[in-house]
Design a protein around this motif. Structure first.
Motif, mmCIF file in Angstrom:
data_model
loop_
_atom_site.group_PDB
_atom_site.id
_atom_site.type_symbol
_atom_site.label_atom_id
_atom_site.label_comp_id
_atom_site.label_asym_id
_atom_site.label_seq_id
_atom_site.Cartn_x
_atom_site.Cartn_y
_atom_site.Cartn_z
ATOM 1 N N THR A 1 6.828 -31.993 -43.711
ATOM 2 C CA THR A 1 7.856 -32.345 -44.686
ATOM 3 C C THR A 1 8.333 -33.780 -44.582
ATOM 4 O O THR A 1 8.862 -34.322 -45.538
ATOM 5 C CB THR A 1 9.091 -31.425 -44.545
ATOM 6 O OG1 THR A 1 9.624 -31.574 -43.218
ATOM 7 C CG2 THR A 1 8.733 -29.974 -44.792
ATOM 8 N N GLY A 2 8.156 -34.398 -43.426
ATOM 9 C CA GLY A 2 8.706 -35.724 -43.183
ATOM 10 C C GLY A 2 7.893 -36.857 -43.782
ATOM 11 O O GLY A 2 6.761 -36.693 -44.217
ATOM 12 N N CYS A 3 8.508 -37.994 -43.785
ATOM 13 C CA CYS A 3 7.901 -39.227 -44.296
ATOM 14 C C CYS A 3 6.827 -39.726 -43.320
ATOM 15 O O CYS A 3 7.005 -39.662 -42.103
ATOM 16 C CB CYS A 3 8.996 -40.281 -44.463
ATOM 17 S SG CYS A 3 8.386 -41.929 -44.862
ATOM 18 N N GLY A 4 5.742 -40.241 -43.854
ATOM 19 C CA GLY A 4 4.663 -40.791 -43.039
ATOM 20 C C GLY A 4 5.078 -42.009 -42.232
ATOM 21 O O GLY A 4 4.500 -42.303 -41.198
ATOM 22 N N LEU A 5 6.103 -42.710 -42.706
ATOM 23 C CA LEU A 5 6.625 -43.871 -41.982
ATOM 24 C C LEU A 5 7.852 -43.511 -41.150
ATOM 25 O O LEU A 5 8.413 -44.359 -40.471
ATOM 26 C CB LEU A 5 6.998 -44.987 -42.968
ATOM 27 C CG LEU A 5 5.838 -45.617 -43.733
ATOM 28 C CD1 LEU A 5 6.360 -46.651 -44.730
ATOM 29 C CD2 LEU A 5 4.842 -46.257 -42.786
ATOM 30 N N GLY A 6 8.290 -42.254 -41.242
ATOM 31 C CA GLY A 6 9.456 -41.818 -40.488
ATOM 32 C C GLY A 6 10.785 -42.186 -41.133
ATOM 33 O O GLY A 6 11.821 -42.138 -40.479
ATOM 34 N N LEU A 7 10.763 -42.547 -42.411
ATOM 35 C CA LEU A 7 11.989 -42.945 -43.095
ATOM 36 C C LEU A 7 12.787 -41.720 -43.526
ATOM 37 O O LEU A 7 12.233 -40.766 -44.062
ATOM 38 C CB LEU A 7 11.660 -43.808 -44.324
ATOM 39 C CG LEU A 7 10.835 -45.065 -44.060
ATOM 40 C CD1 LEU A 7 10.450 -45.731 -45.378
ATOM 41 C CD2 LEU A 7 11.624 -46.022 -43.185
ATOM 42 N N LYS A 8 14.084 -41.746 -43.304
ATOM 43 C CA LYS A 8 14.937 -40.616 -43.669
ATOM 44 C C LYS A 8 15.194 -40.557 -45.170
ATOM 45 O O LYS A 8 15.418 -39.495 -45.722
ATOM 46 C CB LYS A 8 16.266 -40.695 -42.921
ATOM 47 C CG LYS A 8 16.114 -40.477 -41.440
ATOM 48 C CD LYS A 8 17.441 -40.566 -40.726
ATOM 49 C CE LYS A 8 17.203 -40.411 -39.231
ATOM 50 N NZ LYS A 8 18.414 -40.528 -38.459
ATOM 51 N N PRO B 1 10.231 -43.073 -53.226
ATOM 52 C CA PRO B 1 9.119 -42.947 -52.281
ATOM 53 C C PRO B 1 8.860 -44.231 -51.497
ATOM 54 O O PRO B 1 9.041 -45.330 -51.999
ATOM 55 C CB PRO B 1 7.932 -42.626 -53.187
ATOM 56 C CG PRO B 1 8.276 -43.261 -54.493
ATOM 57 C CD PRO B 1 9.772 -43.179 -54.612
ATOM 58 N N CYS B 2 8.405 -44.042 -50.249
ATOM 59 C CA CYS B 2 7.954 -45.181 -49.450
ATOM 60 C C CYS B 2 6.551 -45.570 -49.951
ATOM 61 O O CYS B 2 5.941 -44.839 -50.729
ATOM 62 C CB CYS B 2 7.941 -44.818 -47.969
ATOM 63 S SG CYS B 2 6.554 -43.762 -47.464
ATOM 64 N N PRO B 3 6.002 -46.683 -49.474
ATOM 65 C CA PRO B 3 4.671 -47.100 -49.931
ATOM 66 C C PRO B 3 3.544 -46.100 -49.615
ATOM 67 O O PRO B 3 2.520 -46.085 -50.292
ATOM 68 C CB PRO B 3 4.432 -48.418 -49.190
ATOM 69 C CG PRO B 3 5.797 -48.940 -48.895
ATOM 70 C CD PRO B 3 6.644 -47.723 -48.654
ATOM 71 N N LEU B 4 3.721 -45.249 -48.603
ATOM 72 C CA LEU B 4 2.683 -44.282 -48.236
ATOM 73 C C LEU B 4 2.958 -42.875 -48.757
ATOM 74 O O LEU B 4 2.179 -41.956 -48.509
ATOM 75 C CB LEU B 4 2.564 -44.192 -46.713
ATOM 76 C CG LEU B 4 2.074 -45.431 -45.975
ATOM 77 C CD1 LEU B 4 2.039 -45.166 -44.486
ATOM 78 C CD2 LEU B 4 0.709 -45.844 -46.466
ATOM 79 N N HIS B 5 4.061 -42.686 -49.474
ATOM 80 C CA HIS B 5 4.531 -41.353 -49.839
ATOM 81 C C HIS B 5 3.459 -40.473 -50.489
ATOM 82 O O HIS B 5 3.182 -39.373 -50.007
ATOM 83 C CB HIS B 5 5.747 -41.454 -50.771
ATOM 84 C CG HIS B 5 6.343 -40.139 -51.110
ATOM 85 N ND1 HIS B 5 7.224 -39.500 -50.270
ATOM 86 C CD2 HIS B 5 6.175 -39.336 -52.188
ATOM 87 C CE1 HIS B 5 7.584 -38.356 -50.822
ATOM 88 N NE2 HIS B 5 6.965 -38.233 -51.981
ATOM 89 N N ASN B 6 2.883 -40.913 -51.567
ATOM 90 C CA ASN B 6 1.928 -40.074 -52.298
ATOM 91 C C ASN B 6 0.651 -39.799 -51.508
ATOM 92 O O ASN B 6 0.125 -38.689 -51.524
ATOM 93 C CB ASN B 6 1.598 -40.692 -53.653
ATOM 94 C CG ASN B 6 2.799 -40.672 -54.565
ATOM 95 O OD1 ASN B 6 3.585 -39.738 -54.550
ATOM 96 N ND2 ASN B 6 2.963 -41.720 -55.355
ATOM 97 N N GLU B 7 0.165 -40.795 -50.805
ATOM 98 C CA GLU B 7 -1.029 -40.604 -49.988
ATOM 99 C C GLU B 7 -0.750 -39.662 -48.822
ATOM 100 O O GLU B 7 -1.551 -38.798 -48.491
ATOM 101 C CB GLU B 7 -1.536 -41.956 -49.460
ATOM 102 C CG GLU B 7 -3.018 -42.104 -49.603
ATOM 103 C CD GLU B 7 -3.464 -43.483 -49.199
ATOM 104 O OE1 GLU B 7 -4.239 -43.559 -48.241
ATOM 105 O OE2 GLU B 7 -3.037 -44.465 -49.835
ATOM 106 N N PHE B 8 0.431 -39.834 -48.203
ATOM 107 C CA PHE B 8 0.772 -38.998 -47.048
ATOM 108 C C PHE B 8 1.028 -37.552 -47.459
ATOM 109 O O PHE B 8 0.786 -36.634 -46.683
ATOM 110 C CB PHE B 8 1.973 -39.580 -46.292
ATOM 111 C CG PHE B 8 2.116 -39.021 -44.905
ATOM 112 C CD1 PHE B 8 1.213 -39.343 -43.910
ATOM 113 C CD2 PHE B 8 3.153 -38.149 -44.606
ATOM 114 C CE1 PHE B 8 1.332 -38.814 -42.640
ATOM 115 C CE2 PHE B 8 3.278 -37.616 -43.337
ATOM 116 C CZ PHE B 8 2.371 -37.946 -42.349
ATOM 117 N N LYS B 9 1.491 -37.342 -48.679
ATOM 118 C CA LYS B 9 1.661 -35.982 -49.186
ATOM 119 C C LYS B 9 0.339 -35.228 -49.164
ATOM 120 O O LYS B 9 0.275 -34.063 -48.773
ATOM 121 C CB LYS B 9 2.196 -36.028 -50.628
ATOM 122 C CG LYS B 9 3.607 -35.601 -50.759
ATOM 123 C CD LYS B 9 4.190 -35.764 -52.143
ATOM 124 C CE LYS B 9 3.391 -35.263 -53.285
ATOM 125 N NZ LYS B 9 4.104 -35.334 -54.570
#
Length: 91
Positions: free
Chosen positions: A37-44, A51-59
């Motif tokens: 469930t968490g962010c790939g960069l660890g952002l809260k 979304p962070c820059p990696l959000h869609n890919e990390f999903k």
């Protein structure tokens, strides 16, 4: 998940019911659901809306990890090791 027996011949083991559990059960018991469930960069503050820059890919990566661990049972994992088809330590 792990059973134990006391005495000189005691030790730890995984019973038949434990063998049917999946690897995702272990991950959740040890680390919780954050990897799923968490962010790939660890952002809260990372979310669908912000979304962070990696959000869609990390999903996609999180989904693949979840599917892989959900389909692998402890028994199958152990059998693969016992048959020498896979390895978890260097020899």
């Amino acid at each position: 998940m792990v059973q134990s027996s006391k005495g000189p011949n005691g030790g730890f083991y995984i019973d038949e019911a434990g063998q049917k559990k999946t690897l995702i059960d272990i991950v959740r018991a040890v680390d919780g659901d954050n990897i799923f469930t968490g962010c790939g960069l660890g952002l809260k503050n990372c979310s669908e809306i912000k979304p962070c820059p990696l959000h869609n890919e990390f999903k996609l990566i999180r989904s693949k990890i979840q599917m892989t661990l959900s389909s692998a049972t402890i028994g199958a994992f152990n059998e693969s090791l016992n048959l020498g088809l896979s390895f978890i330590k260097e020899r």
